[in-house]
Motif scaffolding. Sequence first.
Motif, PDB file in Angstrom:
ATOM      1  N   ALA A  88      65.118  45.968 104.539  1.00  8.65           N
ATOM      2  CA  ALA A  88      65.849  44.868 105.185  1.00  8.65           C
ATOM      3  C   ALA A  88      65.347  44.655 106.611  1.00  8.65           C
ATOM      4  CB  ALA A  88      67.348  45.154 105.191  1.00  8.65           C
ATOM      5  N   ARG A  89      65.127  45.736 107.330  1.00  8.61           N
ATOM      6  CA  ARG A  89      64.601  45.608 108.692  1.00  8.61           C
ATOM      7  C   ARG A  89      63.199  45.020 108.685  1.00  8.61           C
ATOM      8  NH1 ARG A  89      67.026  51.326 110.563  1.00  8.61           N
ATOM      9  NH2 ARG A  89      69.010  50.543 111.365  1.00  8.61           N
ATOM     10  N   GLY A  90      62.401  45.429 107.720  1.00  8.57           N
ATOM     11  CA  GLY A  90      61.042  44.899 107.623  1.00  8.57           C
ATOM     12  C   GLY A  90      61.032  43.418 107.291  1.00  8.57           C
ATOM     13  N   GLN A  91      61.886  43.011 106.352  1.00 11.67           N
ATOM     14  CA  GLN A  91      61.924  41.603 105.948  1.00 11.67           C
ATOM     15  C   GLN A  91      62.494  40.704 107.027  1.00 11.67           C
ATOM     16  OE1 GLN A  91      63.656  40.941 102.086  1.00 11.67           O
ATOM     17  NE2 GLN A  91      62.132  42.215 101.062  1.00 11.67           N
ATOM     18  N   THR A  92      63.273  41.248 107.905  1.00 13.32           N
ATOM     19  CA  THR A  92      63.827  40.446 108.995  1.00 13.32           C
ATOM     20  C   THR A  92      63.085  40.676 110.304  1.00 13.32           C
ATOM     21  OG1 THR A  92      65.495  42.146 109.492  1.00 13.32           O
ATOM     22  CG2 THR A  92      66.127  40.392 107.958  1.00 13.32           C
ATOM     23  N   GLY A  93      62.073  41.537 110.249  1.00  9.22           N
ATOM     24  CA  GLY A  93      61.272  41.853 111.425  1.00  9.22           C
ATOM     25  C   GLY A  93      59.815  41.494 111.197  1.00  9.22           C
ATOM     26  N   ARG A  94      59.006  42.512 111.003  1.00  6.53           N
ATOM     27  CA  ARG A  94      57.551  42.270 110.940  1.00  6.53           C
ATOM     28  C   ARG A  94      57.102  41.491 109.715  1.00  6.53           C
ATOM     29  NH1 ARG A  94      56.594  48.189 109.372  1.00  6.53           N
ATOM     30  NH2 ARG A  94      55.589  47.911 107.375  1.00  6.53           N
ATOM     31  N   HIS A  95      57.894  41.486 108.649  1.00  9.58           N
ATOM     32  CA  HIS A  95      57.554  40.702 107.453  1.00  9.58           C
ATOM     33  C   HIS A  95      58.429  39.442 107.338  1.00  9.58           C
ATOM     34  CE1 HIS A  95      54.929  43.874 106.085  1.00  9.58           C
ATOM     35  NE2 HIS A  95      55.907  44.751 106.172  1.00  9.58           N
ATOM     36  N   ARG A  96      58.954  39.000 108.454  1.00  8.60           N
ATOM     37  CA  ARG A  96      59.863  37.846 108.497  1.00  8.60           C
ATOM     38  C   ARG A  96      59.256  36.593 107.870  1.00  8.60           C
ATOM     39  NH1 ARG A  96      64.234  35.935 111.325  1.00  8.60           N
ATOM     40  NH2 ARG A  96      64.154  33.727 111.862  1.00  8.60           N
ATOM     41  N   THR A  97      58.029  36.277 108.209  1.00  7.48           N
ATOM     42  CA  THR A  97      57.386  35.070 107.690  1.00  7.48           C
ATOM     43  C   THR A  97      57.247  35.146 106.174  1.00  7.48           C
ATOM     44  OG1 THR A  97      56.223  34.751 109.776  1.00  7.48           O
ATOM     45  CG2 THR A  97      55.342  33.600 107.859  1.00  7.48           C
ATOM     46  N   LEU A  98      56.896  36.309 105.667  1.00 10.59           N
ATOM     47  CA  LEU A  98      56.790  36.506 104.220  1.00 10.59           C
ATOM     48  C   LEU A  98      58.144  36.301 103.550  1.00 10.59           C
ATOM     49  CD1 LEU A  98      55.094  37.433 101.753  1.00 10.59           C
ATOM     50  CD2 LEU A  98      55.702  39.789 102.369  1.00 10.59           C
ATOM     51  N   ALA A  99      59.193  36.872 104.118  1.00  7.25           N
ATOM     52  CA  ALA A  99      60.537  36.714 103.550  1.00  7.25           C
ATOM     53  C   ALA A  99      60.980  35.252 103.609  1.00  7.25           C
ATOM     54  CB  ALA A  99      61.531  37.610 104.292  1.00  7.25           C
ATOM     55  N   LEU A 100      60.739  34.580 104.724  1.00  4.74           N
ATOM     56  CA  LEU A 100      61.100  33.164 104.828  1.00  4.74           C
ATOM     57  C   LEU A 100      60.360  32.329 103.785  1.00  4.74           C
ATOM     58  CD1 LEU A 100      61.268  32.781 108.688  1.00  4.74           C
ATOM     59  CD2 LEU A 100      63.151  32.410 107.083  1.00  4.74           C
ATOM     60  N   ALA A 101      59.089  32.630 103.559  1.00  5.02           N
ATOM     61  CA  ALA A 101      58.320  31.906 102.536  1.00  5.02           C
ATOM     62  C   ALA A 101      58.962  32.094 101.169  1.00  5.02           C
ATOM     63  CB  ALA A 101      56.872  32.376 102.525  1.00  5.02           C
ATOM     64  N   ARG A 102      59.435  33.307 100.877  1.00  3.66           N
ATOM     65  CA  ARG A 102      60.100  33.567  99.588  1.00  3.66           C
ATOM     66  C   ARG A 102      61.346  32.695  99.440  1.00  3.66           C
ATOM     67  NH1 ARG A 102      63.744  37.518  99.294  1.00  3.66           N
ATOM     68  NH2 ARG A 102      62.503  38.905 100.593  1.00  3.66           N
ATOM     69  N   TYR A 103      62.140  32.597 100.479  1.00  2.00           N
ATOM     70  CA  TYR A 103      63.357  31.795 100.384  1.00  2.00           C
ATOM     71  C   TYR A 103      63.045  30.303 100.258  1.00  2.00           C
ATOM     72  CZ  TYR A 103      66.004  35.997 101.263  1.00  2.00           C
ATOM     73  OH  TYR A 103      66.541  37.246 101.143  1.00  2.00           O
ATOM     74  N   VAL A 104      62.007  29.852 100.941  1.00  3.61           N
ATOM     75  CA  VAL A 104      61.577  28.454 100.807  1.00  3.61           C
ATOM     76  C   VAL A 104      61.197  28.174  99.352  1.00  3.61           C
ATOM     77  CG1 VAL A 104      59.722  26.832 101.416  1.00  3.61           C
ATOM     78  CG2 VAL A 104      60.863  28.154 103.207  1.00  3.61           C
ATOM     79  N   ILE A 105      60.448  29.089  98.762  1.00  2.00           N
ATOM     80  CA  ILE A 105      60.020  28.908  97.373  1.00  2.00           C
ATOM     81  C   ILE A 105      61.203  29.030  96.415  1.00  2.00           C
ATOM     82  CG2 ILE A 105      58.648  29.969  95.545  1.00  2.00           C
ATOM     83  CD1 ILE A 105      56.430  30.356  97.625  1.00  2.00           C
ATOM     84  N   LEU A 106      62.130  29.921  96.689  1.00  2.00           N
ATOM     85  CA  LEU A 106      63.336  30.021  95.845  1.00  2.00           C
ATOM     86  C   LEU A 106      64.078  28.689  95.801  1.00  2.00           C
ATOM     87  CD1 LEU A 106      64.781  33.521  96.813  1.00  2.00           C
ATOM     88  CD2 LEU A 106      64.129  32.792  94.516  1.00  2.00           C
TER      89      LEU A 106
END
Length: 185
Positions: A88-106
């Motif tokens: 969770a910290r990674g997805q909201t921190g250093r991997h934030r852009t990757l996580a945001l891309a996933r939600y955009v695609i969802l």
Amino acid sequence: MGRREDLLDAAITVLGEGGMRALTHRAVDAAAGLPPGSTSNYFRTRDTLLTAVVERFVDRERAASEEIAGRRPPGTHEELIEALVDLARGQTGRHRTLALARYVILAEAAIHPPLRAALLAGGARVRAYFLNWLAVAGSVDPERDAPPIMNHFTGLVLHQLAAPDPAFDPTAEITALVTAVLRPR
């Protein structure tokens, strides 16, 4: 890493930073620092590009999960909690852009059936990986336990991405969730 992966990583960046409307072949070329037409040479249509992006972000998210779990699944409830907190910290921190891309695609998959098919296939791979984590961590029924944990985790991350809290610490929430879900029934 090859040019194809560079282009897909650039597309993930474009999606994560600008949303679905920002994703064009030209924008990916620019983000990758490549000449115009480069993305089109690999991905002739936007649908082809999006499908490949889904495959790439699934691979990148799995790599991030393996990094957190030390290349082995968490072996106890406590290790599972620690891995999920780190994720969770990674997805909201250093991997934030990757996580945001996933939600955009969802969100896009809700109205774009071809993308939905690619997302479901990628999601099945992520689910299988997480089911293994649960089994190794001591779940008596990983099939039953996966949905509430995965769905809550997804919502937790989404809320932090949408309204960042500088004091974000998901430890107590994830501990309560895993403890409640993984108790024997």
